[in-house]
Design an enzyme around this catalytic site. Structure first.
Site, PDB file in Angstrom:
ATOM      1  N   SER A  55       0.852  -1.199   0.000  1.00  0.00           N
ATOM      2  CA  SER A  55       0.000   0.000   0.000  1.00  0.00           C
ATOM      3  C   SER A  55       0.881   1.240   0.000  1.00  0.00           C
ATOM      4  O   SER A  55       0.380   2.352  -0.049  1.00  0.00           O
ATOM      5  CB  SER A  55      -0.917  -0.002   1.225  1.00  0.00           C
ATOM      6  OG  SER A  55      -0.156  -0.096   2.399  1.00  0.00           O
ATOM      7  N   GLU A  67      -7.986  -3.859  -5.059  1.00  0.00           N
ATOM      8  CA  GLU A  67      -7.564  -2.859  -6.040  1.00  0.00           C
ATOM      9  C   GLU A  67      -6.613  -3.551  -7.019  1.00  0.00           C
ATOM     10  O   GLU A  67      -5.592  -4.115  -6.588  1.00  0.00           O
ATOM     11  CB  GLU A  67      -6.870  -1.686  -5.346  1.00  0.00           C
ATOM     12  CG  GLU A  67      -7.837  -0.831  -4.529  1.00  0.00           C
ATOM     13  CD  GLU A  67      -7.148   0.266  -3.741  1.00  0.00           C
ATOM     14  OE1 GLU A  67      -7.735   1.349  -3.619  1.00  0.00           O
ATOM     15  OE2 GLU A  67      -6.023   0.048  -3.240  1.00  0.00           O
ATOM     16  N   ASN A 114      -6.559   4.512  -0.197  1.00  0.00           N
ATOM     17  CA  ASN A 114      -5.679   5.260   0.705  1.00  0.00           C
ATOM     18  C   ASN A 114      -5.523   6.723   0.286  1.00  0.00           C
ATOM     19  O   ASN A 114      -5.092   7.550   1.070  1.00  0.00           O
ATOM     20  CB  ASN A 114      -4.309   4.587   0.804  1.00  0.00           C
ATOM     21  CG  ASN A 114      -4.335   3.472   1.840  1.00  0.00           C
ATOM     22  OD1 ASN A 114      -5.225   3.422   2.682  1.00  0.00           O
ATOM     23  ND2 ASN A 114      -3.391   2.567   1.753  1.00  0.00           N
TER      24      ASN A 114
END
Lengths: 222, 287
Positions: free
Chosen positions: B118, B153, B191
């Site tokens: 991430s 994702e 995010n």
């Protein structure tokens, strides 16, 4: 005692919920609104202003109602509420109906006359939540405006499709709705008005509006 | 499309991804540089299936199939021609790049390489690899717990074949996940877009950190906004240090764009070691 006046736009989601036996309805688009005739109101008439406008439009309307010595409860979801309370003595309370709540619950601020707003919201089958300040776009509108703005920046950057942006937030972090879907449901102007006000009052570049958001607003005209 | 996979890294995310893949009918190797870590993670997954069996979530036949699909191994022993390799190791750029470099030499050229990172751009992670591998390299960012959270994702890096990302997204969808295709950009979708949920709430609170004010904002976001948790209770749950690190990393990656600027209140709490529930104090106190 005369009935309270409700100033409301034709496409407002509460339009059909306002009981004409209890309230006098006035179209926000009415030509009478800004003329001297309108508002041939008896002094101390209670007015619920449900219009969504830019800071200038809201100021203009409140100046007019102040002259009429009305007791005003206004939707300040797109403007600097704290500043408006300093400027307008006619303001008795404020609420934030401009940003759709998935739980039909809306913020309001009225330190002295909370029951008036509470009763009005209940008559329209809504729940009210009393808050400590009208702030700048209250709380939920301000948070949602920023989330929506970033979603349009992401579209501008071609990060993903609108559908995928919405799916990601609903299924990745359990948002009740996707930001693009949310913005279209309530109309883009609410977000633009509030971001413009935040930017104008604070001067903080974090409130700069996405060009894509403005463009979509021009296309949809709502 | 995917019949076999290697999940690299037997931490929380790696274990969750491996568990979900095994449940989706994929033969999965849960790999770690240290075999005992993979073995311990494997035991925890077996216990989780046992608990879910007792709760009636799965049948004994289903659990038997899941168990037959999952193997703990040491990384160097992984099957070299797996369809998919998902990396979920420590968030350290140099370590990840080195691991991908080594695995590229070991693994069959058809194996799809993916990272669950991430923090880093997928293009950066793939940059040292041959172009052929870069075309079959993408981001697959799962959410915790990976067995329950539906979103993945699917991140296309600079050289990723478009058809690969689309086909993989379609495969995830066929297995009950919700794939969201996106470009390789800092924070990907979630995010990045979720930053303001925290950032704006901190600006509403100001520097006071008055508990009543924080509670008010949390209540508004739950009762009016319909969010499952308010921003402050959520940050306390996630860990203020982790949330602050993500905020800082996105802000830096966007060249200090003001929209992503972290807030001083959060920084000061992190500096004071008040990290949320795990330290019994963050925005709130926990007895």
């Amino acid at each position: 005692m005369n009935k309270p006046l409700v100033i409301i736009e034709g496409d407002h989601f509460l339009r059909s919920k306002i009981d004409p036996k209890r309230y006098t309805l006035l179209d926000a688009e009415s030509e009478d609104l800004m003329t001297d005739d309108l508002v041939d109101l008896p002094a101390r008439t209670v007015v619920f202003d449900l219009t969504i406008g830019s800071a200038d439009e809201k100021r203009q309307l409140l100046e007019c109602l102040e002259d009429e010595k009305a007791l005003v409860y206004s939707d300040l979801s797109t403007v600097w509420g704290e500043g408006f309370f300093e400027n307008f003595r006619c303001l008795q309370g404020a609420f934030a109906l401009g940003y759709q709540s998935p739980k039909n619950c809306y913020e309001f601020y009225s330190p002295k006359n909370a029951s008036v707003i509470q009763e009005f919201l209940e008559s329209a089958e809504l729940k009210g939540l009393s808050v400590s300040t009208a702030g700048m776009g209250f709380h939920f509108p301000r948070m949602l405006a920023q989330i929506i703005n970033e979603a349009y920046f992401a579209l501008e950057d071609q990060l993903a499709s609108a559908e995928d942006l919405d799916l990601a937030l609903v299924h990745g972090v359990n948002y009740p709705k996707g930001p693009i879907d949310w913005s279209k449901g309530m109309g883009l102007r609410t977000t633009i008005y509030l971001l413009d006000e935040l930017y104008s009052v604070t001067g903080d570049p974090r409130y700069r509006t996405s060009t894509k958001l403005r463009l979509e607003f021009l296309k949809s005209n709502r | 499309m995917i019949h076999s996979a290697v999940v690299l890294g037997a931490g929380t995310m790696g274990s969750g991804i491996a568990q979900w893949l095994a449940q989706a009918g994929v033969k999965v190797e849960l790999a770690d540089a240290n075999l005992s870590v993979a073995t311990e993670a494997h035991k925890r997954i077996l216990l989780s299936w046992k608990a879910l069996l007792e709760k009636g979530k799965f049948t004994p036949e289903q659990v038997k199939t899941f168990e037959d699909n999952l193997f703990p191994i040491e990384t160097s022993d992984c099957k070299k021609d797996s369809d998919l390799l998902i990396e979920a190791i420590i968030e350290n750029l140099d370590v990840k790049k080195q691991v991908f470099h080594e695995l590229d030499l070991l693994m069959h050229e058809k194996t799809i390489f993916a990272s669950n990172t991430s923090s880093f751009q997928i293009t950066t992670l793939a940059s040292r690899l041959p172009l052929k591998r870069q075309k079959r390299f993408l981001g697959l960012h799962f959410f915790n717990p990976a067995t329950l959270m539906k979103l993945v994702e699917v991140v296309r890096a600079r050289e990723t074949e478009e058809s690969l990302a689309k086909n993989l997204a379609a495969w995830f969808k066929s297995q009950g996940k919700v794939p969201a295709l996106c470009q390789d950009s800092p924070g990907f979708i979630v995010n990045r877009l979720a930053r303001n949920f925290y950032g704006e709430s901190l600006r509403l609170a100001g520097m006071s950190a008055d508990e009543n004010r924080l509670k008010e904002i949390d209540t508004i976001m739950r009762e009016v906004g319909g969010f499952k948790m308010g921003p402050f209770e959520l940050m306390d749950l996630i860990g203020l240090d982790i949330n602050y690190q993500v905020s800082t990393s996105v802000w830096e990656a966007f060249h200090r764009e003001p929209r992503f600027q972290p807030h001083r209140l959060q920084a000061s709490l992190v500096d004071a070691g008040l990290l949320g529930r795990k330290t019994k104090q963050g925005f709130y106190r926990y007895e």
